[in-house]
Write an enzyme that holds these catalytic residues in place. Sequence first.
Site, short mmCIF file in Angstrom:
data_model
loop_
_atom_site.label_atom_id
_atom_site.label_comp_id
_atom_site.label_asym_id
_atom_site.label_seq_id
_atom_site.Cartn_x
_atom_site.Cartn_y
_atom_site.Cartn_z
N LYS A 9 0.87 -1.19 0.00
CA LYS A 9 0.00 0.00 0.00
C LYS A 9 0.90 1.23 0.00
O LYS A 9 2.03 1.17 0.50
CB LYS A 9 -0.87 0.00 1.26
CG LYS A 9 -2.08 0.87 1.17
CD LYS A 9 -3.25 0.17 0.50
CE LYS A 9 -4.41 1.13 0.27
NZ LYS A 9 -5.60 0.44 -0.25
N ASP A 57 -7.11 4.44 -4.48
CA ASP A 57 -7.73 4.33 -3.15
C ASP A 57 -8.32 5.72 -2.87
O ASP A 57 -8.52 6.48 -3.82
CB ASP A 57 -6.69 3.91 -2.09
CG ASP A 57 -7.32 3.53 -0.76
OD1 ASP A 57 -7.84 2.40 -0.64
OD2 ASP A 57 -7.31 4.35 0.19
P1 NDP Z 1 -13.08 7.77 -2.56
O1 NDP Z 1 -12.07 8.81 -2.32
O2 NDP Z 1 -13.61 7.59 -3.94
O3 NDP Z 1 -14.35 8.01 -1.60
C1 NDP Z 1 -14.23 8.07 -0.20
C2 NDP Z 1 -15.57 8.52 0.37
O4 NDP Z 1 -15.50 8.44 1.80
C3 NDP Z 1 -15.92 9.97 0.04
O5 NDP Z 1 -17.31 10.11 -0.06
C4 NDP Z 1 -15.39 10.73 1.24
O6 NDP Z 1 -16.06 11.94 1.50
C5 NDP Z 1 -15.66 9.75 2.37
N1 NDP Z 1 -14.66 9.92 3.45
C6 NDP Z 1 -13.31 9.81 3.35
N2 NDP Z 1 -12.73 10.05 4.53
C7 NDP Z 1 -13.74 10.33 5.39
C8 NDP Z 1 -13.80 10.67 6.76
N3 NDP Z 1 -12.69 10.76 7.49
N4 NDP Z 1 -15.03 10.86 7.30
C9 NDP Z 1 -16.16 10.78 6.55
N5 NDP Z 1 -16.16 10.45 5.25
C10 NDP Z 1 -14.97 10.24 4.68
O7 NDP Z 1 -12.47 6.41 -2.00
P2 NDP Z 1 -12.87 4.91 -2.32
O8 NDP Z 1 -14.33 4.81 -2.51
O9 NDP Z 1 -11.97 4.41 -3.37
O10 NDP Z 1 -12.43 4.19 -0.96
C11 NDP Z 1 -13.30 4.12 0.17
C12 NDP Z 1 -12.82 3.02 1.09
O11 NDP Z 1 -12.81 1.78 0.38
C13 NDP Z 1 -11.40 3.19 1.65
O12 NDP Z 1 -11.34 2.61 2.94
C14 NDP Z 1 -10.57 2.33 0.70
O13 NDP Z 1 -9.37 1.90 1.31
C15 NDP Z 1 -11.52 1.17 0.46
N6 NDP Z 1 -11.28 0.39 -0.75
C16 NDP Z 1 -11.27 0.99 -1.98
C17 NDP Z 1 -11.07 0.20 -3.11
C18 NDP Z 1 -11.19 0.77 -4.49
O14 NDP Z 1 -11.14 -0.02 -5.46
N7 NDP Z 1 -11.35 2.07 -4.67
C19 NDP Z 1 -10.78 -1.24 -3.01
C20 NDP Z 1 -10.91 -1.76 -1.66
C21 NDP Z 1 -11.12 -0.95 -0.60
P3 NDP Z 1 -15.73 13.25 0.64
O15 NDP Z 1 -16.47 13.05 -0.65
O16 NDP Z 1 -16.26 14.35 1.48
O17 NDP Z 1 -14.25 13.27 0.46
#
Ligand code: NDP
Length: 443
Positions: free
Chosen positions: A125, A165
């Site tokens: 990572k 991510d």
């Molecule tokens: P994105 O950046 O596309 O989306 C993240 C979302 O979570 C956004 O809506 C963001 O809000 C919200 N968010 C982030 N941090 C916080 C916080 N501290 N409090 C509240 N809301 C928060 O990321 P992903 O969808 O890609 O990833 C989301 C999760 O999934 C992570 O844990 C990642 O590690 C995991 N993951 C992702 C994969 C992938 O293929 N993308 C694969 C496997 C796991 P805002 O819009 O306001 O920023």
Amino acid sequence: MTSLPTDLTDLIEANAEGELHASAMREVLESVAPVIESEKRYREHRVFERLINAERVVRVKVEWVDDEGVARVNRAWRVEHCGALGPYKGGLRFHDSVTLDVLSFLAYEQTFKNALTGLPMGGGKGGSDFSPKGKSENEVMRFCQAFARALGREFGPRTDVPAGDIGVGGRELGYIAGTLRQMTNRFEGTLTGKPESLGGLSGREEATGYGLVTFVRAMLEHAGKDLDGKRVGISGSGNVALFAAERAVREGGTVVCVSDSSGLLVKDDGFSEDEVRTLKKLKFEDRGRLHEAEIDGSKYHEGAEPWNEVSCDIALPCATQHEIDASEAEAIAENGTVLVAEGANMPCTHGARKVFGERGVSFAPGKAANAGGVATSLFEMSQNATFVPWTLEKTIETLDETMRAIHARCVEHGKDGGGVDYGRGADAAGFVRIADAMIRSGV
Ligand code: NDP
């Protein structure tokens, strides 16, 4: 709770980069302690001990120039945790909360997740404390180019293959891939999650969220239930959250909320597929905020989070780590939720998982439920290596087969009386595969 071997818990405390890293290792130890106990060779070869430290950690500074012409500096890391099963594989996170502790926990989890897929991938990572939020398009591009120049020499299709991510999507991966091609003069498809025009896979963007819903359906079917008409609560509105919403709606679920870091958008009778498309456009193309969403019958709650506000049958936390603690888990159970599946990585604290166990809420850990993204990344690596494009249909079909195979491994290793302990099953199945590869590789 099982009592854990103190020599191993001491070793975890002494070597962890921080509390998140330590808690991820303790969680796995709790699951695999019986396996280590029953298999002499895992003890003899000290497999758990050897997995505590990453094989390699690279830290660099990233220098770039903002739109005012001011030189800026960010920190970036790549944690290559374990390469026993294949090239290091795992995403890049750009967010101001990124530290070595966060990346070490994610890399550790990734090793087990990748092993659980049954595919040839090691775990890693990386990321930076740079946040693309509020930056101009040109600033994001300059940062990504500087990031690739600083860390890109660590990456390669047979050594270390990053993906996206939080804060890293097709746009950022495209800039990083473009810079790597200039640096190496090779079109190797080193990153996954790339835009399709740069060798990306049709369906990779959808894969984590879609795979999550397939995993949930497999859990429901195993328990003699189905998704039809179930109320689904989702946190986050990023890649994982909105593709999970899209597929859940398409497959008969009623998605009642999504959130972002500023608040919660609720639609009590459920978003339609068209409305999910509106949300995708708002977040992915216009880079807007949820409070700007114009959806009839929906209500935005500034500063609210889903889990105390909304009652649902199925909860899919898809935002970030440790968003659900024990008290939120109590509220979830109290509201009648029967199934929680992690779309994000470790959104539920150890305390929350304990509450789910005690209250009979079926729980799927991220390393099983969100493994669709990384599994599909391997299909992208395969596409790039062979130069034979995959169709969307082939990606989704293979993704679904992979998710069902992961589900079956969790059931096999997590049998718990009449039910399934998915947390234990996922860790044990992953551990056995890594341990056998490590033993065969020698010390
Ligand atoms: P994105 O950046 O596309 O989306 C993240 C979302 O979570 C956004 O809506 C963001 O809000 C919200 N968010 C982030 N941090 C916080 C916080 N501290 N409090 C509240 N809301 C928060 O990321 P992903 O969808 O890609 O990833 C989301 C999760 O999934 C992570 O844990 C990642 O590690 C995991 N993951 C992702 C994969 C992938 O293929 N993308 C694969 C496997 C796991 P805002 O819009 O306001 O920023």
